[in-house]
Design a protein around this motif. Structure first.
Motif, short mmCIF file in Angstrom:
data_model
loop_
_atom_site.label_atom_id
_atom_site.label_comp_id
_atom_site.label_asym_id
_atom_site.label_seq_id
_atom_site.Cartn_x
_atom_site.Cartn_y
_atom_site.Cartn_z
N SER A 217 -1.03 19.10 12.32
CA SER A 217 -2.44 19.27 11.98
C SER A 217 -2.62 19.43 10.47
O SER A 217 -3.55 18.88 9.88
CB SER A 217 -3.03 20.48 12.71
N THR A 218 -1.69 20.17 9.84
CA THR A 218 -1.74 20.32 8.39
C THR A 218 -1.48 18.98 7.73
O THR A 218 -2.15 18.60 6.76
CB THR A 218 -0.71 21.35 7.91
N ARG A 219 -0.50 18.26 8.23
CA ARG A 219 -0.20 16.95 7.67
C ARG A 219 -1.38 15.99 7.80
O ARG A 219 -1.59 15.15 6.94
CB ARG A 219 1.03 16.37 8.39
N LEU A 220 -2.12 16.09 8.87
CA LEU A 220 -3.28 15.21 9.06
C LEU A 220 -4.32 15.46 7.98
O LEU A 220 -4.92 14.52 7.45
CB LEU A 220 -3.88 15.40 10.44
N VAL A 221 -4.53 16.72 7.62
CA VAL A 221 -5.46 17.05 6.54
C VAL A 221 -4.96 16.44 5.23
O VAL A 221 -5.74 15.84 4.47
CB VAL A 221 -5.60 18.58 6.39
N GLN A 222 -3.66 16.55 4.98
CA GLN A 222 -3.09 15.98 3.76
C GLN A 222 -3.16 14.46 3.78
O GLN A 222 -3.46 13.82 2.75
CB GLN A 222 -1.64 16.44 3.62
N ARG A 223 -2.89 13.88 4.93
CA ARG A 223 -2.94 12.41 5.03
C ARG A 223 -4.38 11.90 4.88
O ARG A 223 -4.60 10.82 4.32
CB ARG A 223 -2.34 11.94 6.36
N ARG A 224 -5.34 12.66 5.38
CA ARG A 224 -6.74 12.25 5.23
C ARG A 224 -7.12 12.18 3.75
O ARG A 224 -7.75 11.23 3.29
CB ARG A 224 -7.65 13.23 5.96
N GLU A 225 -6.72 13.21 3.01
CA GLU A 225 -6.99 13.21 1.56
C GLU A 225 -6.25 12.06 0.88
O GLU A 225 -6.80 11.39 0.00
CB GLU A 225 -6.55 14.56 0.98
N MET A 226 -5.00 11.84 1.29
CA MET A 226 -4.19 10.79 0.69
C MET A 226 -4.80 9.41 0.92
O MET A 226 -4.90 8.59 0.01
CB MET A 226 -2.77 10.85 1.26
N MET A 227 -5.23 9.15 2.17
CA MET A 227 -5.76 7.83 2.48
C MET A 227 -7.13 7.59 1.86
O MET A 227 -7.48 6.46 1.52
CB MET A 227 -5.81 7.63 4.00
N GLN A 228 -7.91 8.66 1.69
CA GLN A 228 -9.17 8.52 0.98
C GLN A 228 -8.92 8.18 -0.49
O GLN A 228 -9.60 7.35 -1.08
CB GLN A 228 -10.00 9.79 1.10
N ALA B 239 0.83 -1.20 0.00
CA ALA B 239 0.00 0.00 0.00
C ALA B 239 0.87 1.26 0.00
O ALA B 239 0.57 2.24 -0.68
CB ALA B 239 -0.94 0.00 1.21
N ALA B 240 1.98 1.24 0.76
CA ALA B 240 2.89 2.38 0.77
C ALA B 240 3.52 2.59 -0.60
O ALA B 240 3.68 3.73 -1.07
CB ALA B 240 3.97 2.18 1.83
N MET B 241 3.86 1.48 -1.28
CA MET B 241 4.44 1.59 -2.61
C MET B 241 3.43 2.15 -3.61
O MET B 241 3.79 2.89 -4.53
CB MET B 241 4.95 0.22 -3.06
N ILE B 242 2.16 1.83 -3.44
CA ILE B 242 1.12 2.39 -4.31
C ILE B 242 1.06 3.90 -4.13
O ILE B 242 0.99 4.66 -5.11
CB ILE B 242 -0.24 1.74 -4.01
N LEU B 243 1.11 4.36 -2.88
CA LEU B 243 1.09 5.80 -2.62
C LEU B 243 2.28 6.49 -3.25
O LEU B 243 2.15 7.58 -3.82
CB LEU B 243 1.06 6.06 -1.11
N LEU B 244 3.45 5.86 -3.15
CA LEU B 244 4.67 6.47 -3.68
C LEU B 244 4.75 6.39 -5.20
O LEU B 244 5.03 7.39 -5.87
CB LEU B 244 5.90 5.78 -3.07
N GLU B 245 4.51 5.20 -5.73
CA GLU B 245 4.83 4.95 -7.14
C GLU B 245 3.64 5.08 -8.07
O GLU B 245 3.81 5.46 -9.23
CB GLU B 245 5.45 3.55 -7.27
N GLU B 246 2.44 4.76 -7.61
CA GLU B 246 1.26 4.85 -8.46
C GLU B 246 0.54 6.19 -8.31
O GLU B 246 0.08 6.75 -9.31
CB GLU B 246 0.29 3.71 -8.14
N LEU B 247 0.44 6.68 -7.09
CA LEU B 247 -0.30 7.91 -6.85
C LEU B 247 0.60 9.13 -6.69
O LEU B 247 0.11 10.25 -6.62
CB LEU B 247 -1.20 7.74 -5.62
N GLY B 248 1.91 8.91 -6.58
CA GLY B 248 2.86 10.02 -6.64
C GLY B 248 2.95 10.90 -5.41
O GLY B 248 3.34 12.06 -5.51
N TYR B 249 2.62 10.36 -4.23
CA TYR B 249 2.72 11.18 -3.02
C TYR B 249 4.17 11.23 -2.54
O TYR B 249 4.94 10.28 -2.72
CB TYR B 249 1.81 10.61 -1.92
#
Length: 316
Positions: free
Chosen positions: A283-294, A247-257
Motif C-alpha cells: 500500500s505504501t509502495r502504491l502511493v510512491q508509485r502513483r507519485e512516480m507515474m504522475q 519509460a523505465a530507463m527514464i524513471l531510473l536514469e532521468e528522474l532518479g527513482y
C-alpha cells in the motif's frame, strides 16, 4: 599465522569489498560502470542476503529480470560484475562457491545486429508523431497509453473496462492474466485518465478497452501496433521494448527513482529475504508509485513540448 578474515554477511558487503579491492582485473572505467549496474539493478534484489547462501537460481532470476526490464546486454554486464564479486568472496573465504560460474550459457545471447535502444530525443519525437497519427484511433490510443503505464504489451492490449477503477484512478490487472499469478495495480496519472475517458466514448460498449475492428469479442493484436510503428517510420523496432523499457530507463536514469520501485511498477518480484516485508508495504509502495507515474507523465508531456523537467528528483 595470518589473521582470520571476518566473513561478509551480505551480498552488498561483498560488493563494497570488491569495489575497494585492488584485485579486480577490470579497468577503473569498467569497474565504475559495473558498480553502477550492481548498485542499481542487483543490490535491491540480493543485497541483504548472506553472500554464502545465494544460489545460482536466485542470481539467474535477477539477471533475467534485468534482461526484461533493461536489455540483454546490461544483464550480461551484470553477470560479469557479479562473477567478480563472488570470485573475490570465494578467494577470501566469505563464500564456498561462485554461483555465477554456472550461468554463462543461461542468459539469452546478445544480438550483435540488434539496433541500440531508441535515443531519448528520438523517443520524444516518436511520442509527438503518435499524437498526430492518422491511422486507427484505437491503436493510436494504445500507443499513447503504453509509456504512461509500463505494462507488458499483452497486458495492455487485453485490458478490459471492468478492470479500470475510475474512482481510485487505477487499473487492476487480474492474476490470471499475469505470468506470476499475482494481480497487479497500475496507478493512472491524470494524463492516462484523460486518454482512457476519450477512448471510453469510442469503445465503452465493448468488453475490451482496445477491441479489434474485425471482431469486438477480441482485442487488437500485436501486428496492428507493429504496423502502426512501421507507418511512423520505426520499421524493425519492437513497440513493447520502446515503450516499456525506454519509460523505465527514464524513471531510473532521468528522474532518479530506485530500481526496486521501478521493478514494482513493472510487475517484477523482489526475490530476497525481505520479499514478504516488501509486499507487506504494497500500500505504501502504491502511493510512491502513483507519485512516480504522475511525475513520469508530467515529464513526458513537457518533453513533447520541447521542455525538460529537472532530473534526479525521485526521493522516495
Amino acid at each position: 599465522m595470518a589473521e582470520a578474515i571476518a566473513p561478509a554477511t551480505t551480498f552488498h558487503d561483498a560488493v563494497r569489498e570488491w569495489h575497494h579491492s585492488y584485485e579486480s582485473e577490470w579497468s577503473p572505467s569498467h569497474k565504475m560502470q559495473a558498480i553502477a549496474i550492481l548498485e542499481r539493478d542487483v543490490v535491491p534484489f540480493l543485497g541483504r542476503k548472506p553472500v554464502k547462501d545465494i544460489s545460482p537460481a536466485e542470481v539467474l532470476e535477477v539477471l533475467l529480470q534485468i534482461a526484461n526490464s533493461r536489455t540483454v546486454g546490461v544483464a550480461h554486464r551484470a553477470r560479469l560484475a557479479c562473477n567478480q564479486v563472488f570470485r573475490l568472496a570465494v578467494l577470501t573465504g566469505r563464500a564456498e562457491r561462485n554461483p555465477v560460474a554456472e550461468l554463462h550459457r543461461m542468459l539469452p545471447p546478445v544480438d550483435r545486429a540488434e539496433k541500440p535502444a531508441i535515443e531519448l530525443k528520438d523517443f520524444f519525437l516518436l511520442l509527438r508523431a503518435i499524437d498526430v497519427y492518422d491511422g486507427s484511433t484505437i491503436v493510436k490510443t494504445s500507443m499513447q497509453l503504453a509509456p504512461l503505464l509500463l505494462a507488458r504489451s499483452g497486458e495492455l492490449r487485453n485490458a478490459e473496462w471492468s478492470e479500470i477503477n475510475w474512482e481510485t484512478a487505477e487499473w487492476i490487472i487480474p492474476a490470471q492474466k499475469r505470468k506470476n499469478n499475482r494481480s497487479h495495480t497500475v496507478p493512472l496519472s491524470t494524463q492516462a485518465m484523460v486518454i482512457l475517458r476519450d477512448v471510453h466514448a469510442l469503445t465503452g460498449h465493448s468488453r475490451f478497452v482496445f477491441p479489434s475492428q474485425r471482431s469486438p469479442f477480441n482485442c487488437i493484436n500485436e501486428n496492428a501496433v507493429t504496423a502502426a510503428f512501421r507507418r511512423l517510420g520505426y520499421k524493425g523496432a519492437a513497440p513493447s521494448f520502446v515503450f516499456r523499457k525506454r519509460a523505465a530507463m527514464i524513471l531510473l536514469e532521468e528522474l532518479g527513482y530506485p530500481s526496486d520501485l521501478v521493478a514494482c511498477q513493472l510487475g517484477h518480484t523482489i526475490d530476497d529475504l525481505h520479499s514478504r516485508k516488501f509486499y507487506a508495504r504494497e500500500s505504501t509502495r502504491l502511493v510512491q508509485r502513483r507519485e512516480m507515474m504522475q511525475r513520469l507523465a508530467d515529464y513526458l508531456k513537457s518533453a513533447k513540448s520541447g521542455q525538460r523537467l529537472p532530473n534526479k528528483g525521485g526521493d522516495v
